[in-house]
Design an enzyme around this catalytic site. Structure first.
Site, PDB file in Angstrom:
ATOM      1  N   GLY A   8       0.769  -1.236   0.000  1.00  0.00           N
ATOM      2  CA  GLY A   8       0.000   0.000   0.000  1.00  0.00           C
ATOM      3  C   GLY A   8       0.797   1.280   0.000  1.00  0.00           C
ATOM      4  O   GLY A   8       0.226   2.359   0.188  1.00  0.00           O
ATOM      5  N   ASP A  19       7.572  -8.650   3.318  1.00  0.00           N
ATOM      6  CA  ASP A  19       7.668  -9.373   2.053  1.00  0.00           C
ATOM      7  C   ASP A  19       6.574 -10.429   2.079  1.00  0.00           C
ATOM      8  O   ASP A  19       6.658 -11.410   2.832  1.00  0.00           O
ATOM      9  CB  ASP A  19       9.049 -10.020   1.913  1.00  0.00           C
ATOM     10  CG  ASP A  19       9.199 -10.829   0.623  1.00  0.00           C
ATOM     11  OD1 ASP A  19       8.197 -11.005  -0.097  1.00  0.00           O
ATOM     12  OD2 ASP A  19      10.323 -11.304   0.353  1.00  0.00           O
ATOM     13  N   ASN A  76      -3.236  -6.992  -2.854  1.00  0.00           N
ATOM     14  CA  ASN A  76      -2.808  -6.137  -3.957  1.00  0.00           C
ATOM     15  C   ASN A  76      -1.372  -6.400  -4.399  1.00  0.00           C
ATOM     16  O   ASN A  76      -1.009  -6.118  -5.533  1.00  0.00           O
ATOM     17  CB  ASN A  76      -2.948  -4.669  -3.544  1.00  0.00           C
ATOM     18  CG  ASN A  76      -2.265  -3.725  -4.506  1.00  0.00           C
ATOM     19  OD1 ASN A  76      -2.652  -3.603  -5.660  1.00  0.00           O
ATOM     20  ND2 ASN A  76      -1.198  -3.073  -4.035  1.00  0.00           N
ATOM     21  N   SER A 133      -5.376  -9.468 -13.269  1.00  0.00           N
ATOM     22  CA  SER A 133      -4.955  -8.625 -14.383  1.00  0.00           C
ATOM     23  C   SER A 133      -5.718  -9.033 -15.630  1.00  0.00           C
ATOM     24  O   SER A 133      -6.217 -10.165 -15.723  1.00  0.00           O
ATOM     25  CB  SER A 133      -3.449  -8.799 -14.621  1.00  0.00           C
ATOM     26  OG  SER A 133      -3.054  -8.218 -15.848  1.00  0.00           O
ATOM     27  N   TYR A 175       4.017 -13.819 -15.306  1.00  0.00           N
ATOM     28  CA  TYR A 175       3.001 -12.891 -14.807  1.00  0.00           C
ATOM     29  C   TYR A 175       1.598 -13.362 -15.205  1.00  0.00           C
ATOM     30  O   TYR A 175       0.686 -13.406 -14.374  1.00  0.00           O
ATOM     31  CB  TYR A 175       3.271 -11.503 -15.360  1.00  0.00           C
ATOM     32  CG  TYR A 175       2.309 -10.437 -14.885  1.00  0.00           C
ATOM     33  CD1 TYR A 175       2.460  -9.853 -13.632  1.00  0.00           C
ATOM     34  CD2 TYR A 175       1.267 -10.001 -15.694  1.00  0.00           C
ATOM     35  CE1 TYR A 175       1.591  -8.870 -13.194  1.00  0.00           C
ATOM     36  CE2 TYR A 175       0.390  -9.016 -15.265  1.00  0.00           C
ATOM     37  CZ  TYR A 175       0.557  -8.454 -14.013  1.00  0.00           C
ATOM     38  OH  TYR A 175      -0.313  -7.473 -13.585  1.00  0.00           O
ATOM     39  N   ALA A 217       0.578 -16.469 -13.220  1.00  0.00           N
ATOM     40  CA  ALA A 217       0.243 -16.137 -11.841  1.00  0.00           C
ATOM     41  C   ALA A 217      -1.129 -15.474 -11.760  1.00  0.00           C
ATOM     42  O   ALA A 217      -1.964 -15.839 -10.911  1.00  0.00           O
ATOM     43  CB  ALA A 217       1.307 -15.222 -11.250  1.00  0.00           C
ATOM     44  N   LYS A 218      -1.386 -14.523 -12.640  1.00  0.00           N
ATOM     45  CA  LYS A 218      -2.643 -13.793 -12.587  1.00  0.00           C
ATOM     46  C   LYS A 218      -3.825 -14.657 -13.019  1.00  0.00           C
ATOM     47  O   LYS A 218      -4.960 -14.453 -12.578  1.00  0.00           O
ATOM     48  CB  LYS A 218      -2.541 -12.534 -13.449  1.00  0.00           C
ATOM     49  CG  LYS A 218      -1.565 -11.500 -12.905  1.00  0.00           C
ATOM     50  CD  LYS A 218      -1.932 -11.044 -11.491  1.00  0.00           C
ATOM     51  CE  LYS A 218      -1.078  -9.890 -11.019  1.00  0.00           C
ATOM     52  NZ  LYS A 218      -1.468  -9.412  -9.674  1.00  0.00           N
TER      53      LYS A 218
END
Length: 255
Positions: free
Chosen positions: A15, A57, A84, A137, A150, A153-154
């Site tokens: 954040g 992390d 997020n 995404s 990416y 994963a999304k």
């Protein structure tokens, strides 16, 4: 519109900047109590004083355990988890990708959401208005050439979201995924720059190509994403669950 979320207890990962900061500030503006984390200590230090925070992390399970414990103590419980945190991952052909870069991308973009959810759910069960929002995404349902870690994963985030929504529905916990497309900010610029470099093209040409697949010829702003998240976490969104909600101007492909 009064969303009725004053006092809502919210944990947002990553954040300190960008989309995450937009989400934090939007919840705060509506009267929610917010706790967040990031790997960027300097960014966290610039957040409003009322936002609890710590360096974390999210791929490290021990650090996540400390995060959830601290957030619940600070907030006095938990109503909303916003997963997020994410990274862009490597850009390149699959045969050229370093396996360690693949692993790190999946750990941060996908496994971190499991790390948070498994510890947050027992607290969410005690809430009268519980939600989990997972950031996916447009690449999570369309694919993304040269960014297979990416996209994988999304894509996994959507499967995780839909499975959890079924599992947790009887407890009244809503679970949804938000699918940003081209989001204004430094991170999106870095992604397009990497793609331009990989293909040996000017940045402007790659950017123009990306917009050619979008009905709304503009970047999505962090505030627009935050507005959608606030609504589905409010009492007005009580029947919205198990959805992969695109906030991307109708991105058809990013190849």
């Amino acid at each position: 519109m009064d969303l009725g979320i004053t006092g809502l207890r919210v944990l947002v990962t990553a954040g300190a900047n960008g989309i995450g900061r937009g989400i934090v500030e939007a919840f705060l503006a509506e009267g929610a109590k917010v706790y967040t984390c990031d790997v960027d200590a300097a960014g966290l230090a610039t957040l409003p004083a009322e936002v609890g925070h710590q360096v974390t992390d999210v791929a490290d399970r021990a650090q996540v355990a400390t995060l959830v414990e601290s957030a619940v103590a600070h907030l006095g419980g938990l109503d909303v988890l916003v997963n997020n945190a994410g990274i862009a991952g490597p850009t390149g052909k699959v045969e050229d990708i370093n396996p360690e870069d693949w692993d790190r991308c999946l750990q941060v973009c996908l496994t971190s959401q499991f790390n948070l959810a498994r510890l947050a759910v027992p607290h969410l069960r005690a809430s009268g208005n519980a939600s989990i929002v997972n950031l996916s995404s447009a690449a999570g349902h369309l694919g993304f050439a040269l960014r297979s870690p990416y996209a994988a994963a999304k894509w996994g985030v959507i499967g995780f979201t839909k499975s959890l929504s079924i599992e947790l529905g009887e407890a009244g916990i809503r679970v949804n995924a938000i699918l940003p497309g081209l989001v204004a900010g430094d991170r999106q610029r870095r992604v397009l720059e990497a793609k331009a470099q990989q293909r040996g093209l000017p940045f402007a040409e790659v950017e123009k190509a990306a917009f050619s697949y979008v009905s709304i010829k503009d970047y999505v702003t962090p505030q627009q994403l935050a507005d959608q998240i606030l609504f589905i976490c409010s009492p007005r969104g009580r029947t919205i669950s198990g959805q992969a909600i695109a906030v991307d101007g109708d991105t058809r492909m990013l190849a």
